[in-house]
Design a protein around this motif. Sequence first.
Motif, short mmCIF file in Angstrom:
data_model
loop_
_atom_site.label_atom_id
_atom_site.label_comp_id
_atom_site.label_asym_id
_atom_site.label_seq_id
_atom_site.Cartn_x
_atom_site.Cartn_y
_atom_site.Cartn_z
N ASP A 1 0.81 -1.23 0.00
CA ASP A 1 0.00 0.00 0.00
C ASP A 1 0.84 1.27 0.00
O ASP A 1 0.47 2.27 -0.60
CB ASP A 1 -0.89 0.03 1.25
N LYS A 2 1.96 1.23 0.70
CA LYS A 2 2.73 2.46 0.90
C LYS A 2 3.35 2.98 -0.40
O LYS A 2 4.04 2.25 -1.11
CB LYS A 2 3.84 2.20 1.92
N ILE A 3 3.06 4.26 -0.71
CA ILE A 3 3.58 4.87 -1.93
C ILE A 3 4.62 5.93 -1.57
O ILE A 3 4.39 6.75 -0.68
CB ILE A 3 2.43 5.51 -2.74
N VAL A 4 5.77 5.86 -2.25
CA VAL A 4 6.80 6.89 -2.08
C VAL A 4 6.89 7.65 -3.41
O VAL A 4 7.18 7.06 -4.45
CB VAL A 4 8.16 6.26 -1.70
N THR A 5 6.58 8.94 -3.37
CA THR A 5 6.59 9.74 -4.60
C THR A 5 7.97 10.35 -4.82
O THR A 5 8.82 10.37 -3.92
CB THR A 5 5.56 10.89 -4.50
N ASN A 6 8.16 10.90 -6.03
CA ASN A 6 9.42 11.60 -6.31
C ASN A 6 9.59 12.77 -5.35
O ASN A 6 10.71 13.07 -4.92
CB ASN A 6 9.42 12.11 -7.75
N CYS A 7 8.49 13.44 -5.03
CA CYS A 7 8.58 14.58 -4.10
C CYS A 7 9.04 14.13 -2.72
O CYS A 7 9.79 14.83 -2.05
CB CYS A 7 7.24 15.31 -4.02
N ASP A 8 8.62 12.91 -2.31
CA ASP A 8 9.12 12.37 -1.03
C ASP A 8 10.64 12.20 -1.11
O ASP A 8 11.35 12.51 -0.15
CB ASP A 8 8.49 10.99 -0.74
N LEU A 9 11.14 11.72 -2.26
CA LEU A 9 12.58 11.48 -2.39
C LEU A 9 13.39 12.79 -2.43
O LEU A 9 14.54 12.82 -2.02
CB LEU A 9 12.87 10.64 -3.65
N GLU A 10 12.74 13.86 -2.91
CA GLU A 10 13.41 15.17 -2.93
C GLU A 10 13.86 15.58 -1.53
O GLU A 10 14.81 16.33 -1.36
CB GLU A 10 12.45 16.26 -3.46
N LYS A 11 13.15 15.04 -0.52
CA LYS A 11 13.46 15.42 0.87
C LYS A 11 14.66 14.64 1.42
O LYS A 11 15.22 15.01 2.45
CB LYS A 11 12.24 15.16 1.77
N THR A 12 15.03 13.52 0.74
CA THR A 12 16.09 12.69 1.31
C THR A 12 17.37 12.64 0.48
O THR A 12 18.44 12.39 1.01
CB THR A 12 15.59 11.24 1.52
N VAL A 13 17.27 12.84 -0.84
CA VAL A 13 18.48 12.89 -1.68
C VAL A 13 18.39 14.09 -2.64
O VAL A 13 17.30 14.61 -2.87
CB VAL A 13 18.68 11.60 -2.53
N ALA A 14 19.56 14.48 -3.20
CA ALA A 14 19.60 15.65 -4.09
C ALA A 14 19.03 15.29 -5.45
O ALA A 14 19.76 14.92 -6.37
CB ALA A 14 21.02 16.16 -4.22
N THR A 15 17.72 15.34 -5.56
CA THR A 15 17.06 15.02 -6.82
C THR A 15 15.83 15.90 -6.96
O THR A 15 15.53 16.70 -6.09
CB THR A 15 16.70 13.51 -6.88
#
Length: 334
Positions: free
Chosen positions: A19-33
Amino acid sequence: MKETDKAVGIIGLGSYVPDKIVTNCDLEKTVATSDQWIVERTGIKERHIAEAGMTTSDMAARAAKEALKKAGVSAEEIDLIIVATVTPDMLFPSTSCLVQDKIKAVNAAAFDLAAGCSGFVYGLVTGSQFIKAGLYKKILVIGAETLSRIVDWTDRGTCILFGDGAGAAVLSELSPGFGLLGSELGADGSGGEFLKVSAGGSAMPASQETIDTRQHFLSMHGNEVFRFATKIMGEAANRALEAAGLTSEDVDCFVPHQANIRIIQSSARRLKIPMEKVFVNVEKYGNTSAASIPIAMEEAEREGRIKDGDVVVLVGFGAGLTWASCVLKWGKGE
Ligand code: COA
């Protein structure tokens, strides 16, 4: 390889994603992307990630149960379970044995197959041979991965690409002319360095040093894999079509491994298959390795993109390096 003798193919598909979805915006908070970079370079918008405690065999078992239900086959009727995975629950026992127990397929033999993202198609072609040979009648082929457990979440070059999930297919004998018409399995071990998890095996057993140097995580040479993928997808698909006595003009639905939209578009171009005939869902799941093709097939069938009588081409590429393609005439033919 031209498929002869008995007609063998898929009679039921199932899939499961957490069920858990990780979006690109979520990843923006953890790596330089950025969402824009990821969408432009890969086509991926989000991926599903297993919660702590959920394993590859858990997802595989859920997908398998759905496939059995759709096929109208009981777990006891299954003669063999093949689980294609590079993220097994543990080194041993095999994930297929864990699935056998979870779904109570008490009469099934079970083994795992490691061919990276080509694993499901490798399993499909391998499993079919047991039925063609008359040894078995009903086989479960599952692609299942918990890639989130081997991805280095500090490496922006890889962590944006992958997701978790499982897809399963029940194989059976079909009416003549249906099922597997042609296939190709291939490998080039000289490219093994391009996509690997270095530590945890006999070459580099787990130690404090392997942990400190992050060698239990997936490492990848993205450009080399990209080059290999764009070349091999078209070639392997064409050779499977040739074996089936067909051409790319005969293809109704092309279901490629969902790694990167640019790789998919490039292989469709090389094959001269219009994008309307290509099934794409990489934007929702990312690269789920061995699970990607069965998840995509299940979704394509559910959405009416694959219908009885259609010529369907599957092609995967991945760690090894490996590739696998096959041509299926969809439906049971009764
Ligand atoms: N966000 C922002 N920038 C990133 C990034 C990210 N997530 N990942 C890499 N970059 C940067 C790189 O550091 C590089 O910067 P530099 O020019 O300053 O060095 C730049 O973007 C270009 O990197 P490059 O690796 O050349 O990008 P690319 O266009 O080749 O795309 C992949 C990278 C990984 C998306 C692409 O190579 C790919 O998809 N390869 C195949 C991978 C695959 O399918 N693997 C699974 C096989 S089953």
